[in-house]
Design a protein around this motif. Structure first.
Motif, PDB file in Angstrom:
ATOM      1  N   GLN A 138      31.717  12.092  58.751  1.00  0.00           N
ATOM      2  CA  GLN A 138      30.851  12.717  57.751  1.00  0.00           C
ATOM      3  C   GLN A 138      31.423  14.063  57.278  1.00  0.00           C
ATOM      4  OE1 GLN A 138      28.843  10.360  56.531  1.00  0.00           O
ATOM      5  NE2 GLN A 138      26.911  11.442  56.825  1.00  0.00           N
ATOM      6  N   VAL A 139      31.893  14.849  58.233  1.00  0.00           N
ATOM      7  CA  VAL A 139      32.459  16.157  57.871  1.00  0.00           C
ATOM      8  C   VAL A 139      33.707  15.946  57.008  1.00  0.00           C
ATOM      9  CG1 VAL A 139      33.578  18.241  58.789  1.00  0.00           C
ATOM     10  CG2 VAL A 139      31.505  17.362  59.873  1.00  0.00           C
ATOM     11  N   HIS A 140      34.570  15.038  57.437  1.00  0.00           N
ATOM     12  CA  HIS A 140      35.802  14.764  56.693  1.00  0.00           C
ATOM     13  C   HIS A 140      35.502  14.319  55.256  1.00  0.00           C
ATOM     14  CE1 HIS A 140      40.038  13.716  56.207  1.00  0.00           C
ATOM     15  NE2 HIS A 140      39.598  12.677  55.516  1.00  0.00           N
ATOM     16  N   GLN A 141      34.567  13.390  55.123  1.00  0.00           N
ATOM     17  CA  GLN A 141      34.231  12.829  53.808  1.00  0.00           C
ATOM     18  C   GLN A 141      33.661  13.896  52.867  1.00  0.00           C
ATOM     19  OE1 GLN A 141      35.467   9.492  53.286  1.00  0.00           O
ATOM     20  NE2 GLN A 141      33.387   8.933  52.620  1.00  0.00           N
ATOM     21  N   VAL A 142      32.809  14.747  53.417  1.00  0.00           N
ATOM     22  CA  VAL A 142      32.133  15.705  52.542  1.00  0.00           C
ATOM     23  C   VAL A 142      33.106  16.800  52.097  1.00  0.00           C
ATOM     24  CG1 VAL A 142      31.127  17.472  54.094  1.00  0.00           C
ATOM     25  CG2 VAL A 142      29.837  16.635  52.128  1.00  0.00           C
ATOM     26  N   ILE A 143      34.097  17.103  52.933  1.00  0.00           N
ATOM     27  CA  ILE A 143      35.125  18.072  52.511  1.00  0.00           C
ATOM     28  C   ILE A 143      35.984  17.444  51.410  1.00  0.00           C
ATOM     29  CG2 ILE A 143      37.119  19.424  53.252  1.00  0.00           C
ATOM     30  CD1 ILE A 143      35.811  19.412  56.070  1.00  0.00           C
ATOM     31  N   SER A 144      36.279  16.160  51.568  1.00  0.00           N
ATOM     32  CA  SER A 144      37.031  15.459  50.510  1.00  0.00           C
ATOM     33  C   SER A 144      36.229  15.424  49.223  1.00  0.00           C
ATOM     34  CB  SER A 144      37.352  14.021  50.932  1.00  0.00           C
ATOM     35  OG  SER A 144      38.020  14.001  52.158  1.00  0.00           O
ATOM     36  N   ALA A 145      34.919  15.176  49.350  1.00  0.00           N
ATOM     37  CA  ALA A 145      34.052  15.129  48.166  1.00  0.00           C
ATOM     38  C   ALA A 145      34.071  16.477  47.449  1.00  0.00           C
ATOM     39  CB  ALA A 145      32.626  14.756  48.561  1.00  0.00           C
ATOM     40  N   TYR A 146      34.066  17.559  48.216  1.00  0.00           N
ATOM     41  CA  TYR A 146      34.136  18.899  47.611  1.00  0.00           C
ATOM     42  C   TYR A 146      35.483  19.100  46.919  1.00  0.00           C
ATOM     43  CZ  TYR A 146      34.825  23.936  47.217  1.00  0.00           C
ATOM     44  OH  TYR A 146      35.130  25.187  46.744  1.00  0.00           O
ATOM     45  N   ALA A 147      36.550  18.755  47.625  1.00  0.00           N
ATOM     46  CA  ALA A 147      37.896  18.972  47.073  1.00  0.00           C
ATOM     47  C   ALA A 147      38.076  18.206  45.764  1.00  0.00           C
ATOM     48  CB  ALA A 147      38.953  18.545  48.086  1.00  0.00           C
ATOM     49  N   ALA A 148      37.506  16.999  45.699  1.00  0.00           N
ATOM     50  CA  ALA A 148      37.660  16.151  44.506  1.00  0.00           C
ATOM     51  C   ALA A 148      36.523  16.366  43.513  1.00  0.00           C
ATOM     52  CB  ALA A 148      37.719  14.687  44.936  1.00  0.00           C
ATOM     53  N   ARG A 149      35.573  17.235  43.840  1.00  0.00           N
ATOM     54  CA  ARG A 149      34.379  17.425  43.000  1.00  0.00           C
ATOM     55  C   ARG A 149      33.772  16.058  42.669  1.00  0.00           C
ATOM     56  NH1 ARG A 149      35.959  21.707  44.620  1.00  0.00           N
ATOM     57  NH2 ARG A 149      36.106  23.675  43.501  1.00  0.00           N
ATOM     58  N   ASP A 150      33.619  15.227  43.704  1.00  0.00           N
ATOM     59  CA  ASP A 150      33.221  13.829  43.538  1.00  0.00           C
ATOM     60  C   ASP A 150      31.761  13.642  43.986  1.00  0.00           C
ATOM     61  OD1 ASP A 150      32.774  11.070  43.841  1.00  0.00           O
ATOM     62  OD2 ASP A 150      34.868  10.675  44.342  1.00  0.00           O
ATOM     63  N   VAL A 151      30.841  13.535  43.016  1.00  0.00           N
ATOM     64  CA  VAL A 151      29.413  13.423  43.332  1.00  0.00           C
ATOM     65  C   VAL A 151      29.110  12.131  44.074  1.00  0.00           C
ATOM     66  CG1 VAL A 151      27.071  13.501  42.412  1.00  0.00           C
ATOM     67  CG2 VAL A 151      28.891  14.625  41.191  1.00  0.00           C
ATOM     68  N   GLU A 152      29.754  11.034  43.656  1.00  0.00           N
ATOM     69  CA  GLU A 152      29.460   9.747  44.295  1.00  0.00           C
ATOM     70  C   GLU A 152      29.788   9.781  45.782  1.00  0.00           C
ATOM     71  OE1 GLU A 152      27.627   7.295  43.418  1.00  0.00           O
ATOM     72  OE2 GLU A 152      27.285   8.485  41.617  1.00  0.00           O
ATOM     73  N   MET A 153      30.937  10.368  46.078  1.00  0.00           N
ATOM     74  CA  MET A 153      31.353  10.462  47.475  1.00  0.00           C
ATOM     75  C   MET A 153      30.373  11.353  48.266  1.00  0.00           C
ATOM     76  SD  MET A 153      35.048  11.630  49.035  1.00  0.00           S
ATOM     77  CE  MET A 153      36.124  10.848  47.851  1.00  0.00           C
ATOM     78  N   ALA A 154      29.929  12.428  47.631  1.00  0.00           N
ATOM     79  CA  ALA A 154      28.955  13.318  48.276  1.00  0.00           C
ATOM     80  C   ALA A 154      27.649  12.577  48.548  1.00  0.00           C
ATOM     81  CB  ALA A 154      28.705  14.550  47.411  1.00  0.00           C
ATOM     82  N   LEU A 155      27.222  11.777  47.571  1.00  0.00           N
ATOM     83  CA  LEU A 155      25.980  11.021  47.745  1.00  0.00           C
ATOM     84  C   LEU A 155      26.111   9.995  48.876  1.00  0.00           C
ATOM     85  CD1 LEU A 155      24.752  10.437  44.077  1.00  0.00           C
ATOM     86  CD2 LEU A 155      23.603  11.745  45.879  1.00  0.00           C
ATOM     87  N   ALA A 156      27.297   9.422  49.018  1.00  0.00           N
ATOM     88  CA  ALA A 156      27.526   8.457  50.097  1.00  0.00           C
ATOM     89  C   ALA A 156      27.350   9.135  51.462  1.00  0.00           C
ATOM     90  CB  ALA A 156      28.919   7.842  49.968  1.00  0.00           C
ATOM     91  N   VAL A 157      27.853  10.352  51.582  1.00  0.00           N
ATOM     92  CA  VAL A 157      27.683  11.120  52.826  1.00  0.00           C
ATOM     93  C   VAL A 157      26.194  11.377  53.058  1.00  0.00           C
ATOM     94  CG1 VAL A 157      28.065  13.370  53.917  1.00  0.00           C
ATOM     95  CG2 VAL A 157      29.952  12.225  52.720  1.00  0.00           C
ATOM     96  N   TRP A 158      25.524  11.763  52.016  1.00  0.00           N
ATOM     97  CA  TRP A 158      24.108  12.114  52.076  1.00  0.00           C
ATOM     98  C   TRP A 158      23.289  10.927  52.588  1.00  0.00           C
ATOM     99  CZ3 TRP A 158      19.497  11.188  49.086  1.00  0.00           C
ATOM    100  CH2 TRP A 158      18.539  12.208  49.167  1.00  0.00           C
ATOM    101  N   ARG A 159      23.598   9.742  52.037  1.00  0.00           N
ATOM    102  CA  ARG A 159      22.844   8.548  52.428  1.00  0.00           C
ATOM    103  C   ARG A 159      23.165   8.108  53.845  1.00  0.00           C
ATOM    104  NH1 ARG A 159      24.938   6.400  47.705  1.00  0.00           N
ATOM    105  NH2 ARG A 159      23.710   7.076  45.900  1.00  0.00           N
ATOM    106  N   ARG A 160      24.420   8.308  54.232  1.00  0.00           N
ATOM    107  CA  ARG A 160      24.877   7.792  55.515  1.00  0.00           C
ATOM    108  C   ARG A 160      24.391   8.618  56.707  1.00  0.00           C
ATOM    109  NH1 ARG A 160      29.696   4.371  57.057  1.00  0.00           N
ATOM    110  NH2 ARG A 160      30.021   5.004  59.212  1.00  0.00           N
ATOM    111  N   ASP A 161      23.797   9.769  56.448  1.00  0.00           N
ATOM    112  CA  ASP A 161      23.360  10.642  57.544  1.00  0.00           C
ATOM    113  C   ASP A 161      22.433   9.917  58.511  1.00  0.00           C
ATOM    114  OD1 ASP A 161      23.184  13.174  58.938  1.00  0.00           O
ATOM    115  OD2 ASP A 161      21.170  13.360  58.133  1.00  0.00           O
ATOM    116  N   GLN A 162      21.712   8.947  57.984  1.00  0.00           N
ATOM    117  CA  GLN A 162      20.792   8.160  58.811  1.00  0.00           C
ATOM    118  C   GLN A 162      21.482   7.482  59.996  1.00  0.00           C
ATOM    119  OE1 GLN A 162      18.669   5.939  55.833  1.00  0.00           O
ATOM    120  NE2 GLN A 162      16.835   5.917  57.113  1.00  0.00           N
ATOM    121  N   THR A 163      22.702   7.010  59.758  1.00  0.00           N
ATOM    122  CA  THR A 163      23.457   6.345  60.824  1.00  0.00           C
ATOM    123  C   THR A 163      23.597   7.258  62.036  1.00  0.00           C
ATOM    124  OG1 THR A 163      24.730   5.263  59.093  1.00  0.00           O
ATOM    125  CG2 THR A 163      25.618   5.126  61.319  1.00  0.00           C
TER     126      THR A 163
END
Lengths: 246, 246
Positions: A138-163
């Motif tokens: 989760q940490v890795h993905q969200v840093i990548s989402a920030y670096a790429a300014r990628d909203v979809e990737m950020a939303l995927a992290v957000w949704r996956r927190d439940q896991t």
């Protein structure tokens, strides 16, 4: 002409400052992820020397947070940024605060590792390994989402927190069962419970960063209540613990 | 003359903005303290309805934090403050973040209260009451220190954090003993342990605020390692838990 040069120079310097802020966040993020991975390894591999290193190096993340704050405040004061640039700067400040907390939680895990490692090994360290892997992801993905300014990737992290929340819930129940079956495990199990809780909280910080990336890119806060599945705080353990209700 | 009036107007507006920031922090602080007091009461008095109110009203603190951030960023951009004024604004942002976290921890305590309250009452709720009173005291004092810009009062909070850590340590040991003596208490005792840990963390946030007050008034970060006495993370429980070392 001189005026034009001067203006161009200012714009370039400004752009360079914004890029430096982003680069500092990337560096902080990479280091926070590394600290987290090493903290988990220090528990799972029972490596207290590694744990000691993690504790000692946490100060590097704190320093980076201070540097981000200083630069951000200076850029706001000097450049009076508007709209998207202002969002860039505020987002950098917010994310650096979240990363500092992630570093802090990694440090706490490493501190506990030093205690856990001198006790008799606990059978279900693999559960910690699994939660840990999910937290790192989760940490890795969200840093990548920030670096790429990628909203979809950020939303995927957000949704996956439940896991992560669900993995923590199983750990919680499993450890309570161990404790009840063999009271001699209570001390060690309690430490592992706190390690698990820290990993679950790291997931919350990754989710906060995901929300900030959404705000940065779209200019709007993320609507709707976040998915939440840590039910251990509100879940009756009466059945498990054998106590009666009321 | 018109210029002079204009200048005077700007200075006054600026001053009013800084005062508004301070007033917002005071309001946030008062409300965080109230939420904390009610959360503790919901555990000690077993009042689940009160707990529900605390959970529902946490959003007010989150809103205030957002308002502080917005105003702070606007003032920095508009006024390009230097030195002491800049410290005022950065301090307000930092403190609002700490208060938001205190509110969040109070909410978590209230959530757990709802679970604890349906179980058989636990004998040593008075220990939670004592830790809770100490946490409220620290939060109250540090908000007063901020309002009065009083470094000495802030330092007193900073030094006293150890008391809270020590109270948490006793609770930790006491609850482990209970769990080992009667495994049916494990579920309830674990929830209380998390309540205690949340109170101890609230103390850490009060200490962070104390450090910010020091920086605000003196312009220097507080030197030296903070006094730390939560030793449960690094303390062997082998003796207590009856497990062997190594």
């Amino acid at each position: 002409m001189a005026d034009h040069d001067q203006q161009l120079h200012t714009v370039k310097a400004y752009q360079a400052e914004l890029e430096r802020l982003s680069a500092m966040i990337a560096k902080m993020g990479g280091f926070a992820e590394e600290q987290l991975a090493r903290a988990i390894r220090s528990v799972v591999k029972r490596d207290s020397r590694l744990a000691q290193e993690v504790v000692a190096e946490d100060i590097r993340i704190d320093d980076l947070e201070g540097q981000v704050e200083q630069l951000a405040v200076r850029v706001i004061a000097l450049r009076q940024p508007m709209a998207v640039d202002l969002r860039e700067i505020v987002a950098a400040m917010r994310i650096s605060i979240e990363l500092e907390r992630i570093g802090d939680l990694a440090k706490n895990i490493a501190k506990r590792a030093q205690t856990i490692n001198v006790e008799t090994p606990f059978p279900n360290l693999f559960a910690i390994d699994r939660i840990g892997a999910e937290a790192i992801r989760q940490v890795h993905q969200v840093i990548s989402a920030y670096a790429a300014r990628d909203v979809e990737m950020a939303l995927a992290v957000w949704r996956r927190d439940q896991t992560l929340d669900e993995l923590y819930n199983s750990l919680f129940r499993e450890l309570l069962t161990y404790m009840m079956e063999d009271p001699r495990t209570i001390g060690r199990a309690t430490h592992l419970l706190f390690v698990g809780k820290n990993l679950e909280r790291i997931g919350d910080h990754a989710t906060n960063i995901a929300e900030t990336v959404h705000y940065l890119v779209t200019g709007r806060p993320l609507a709707g209540e976040r998915p939440k599945a840590d039910t251990t705080a509100t879940e009756g353990v009466a059945g498990l613990a054998g106590g009666g209700k009321g």
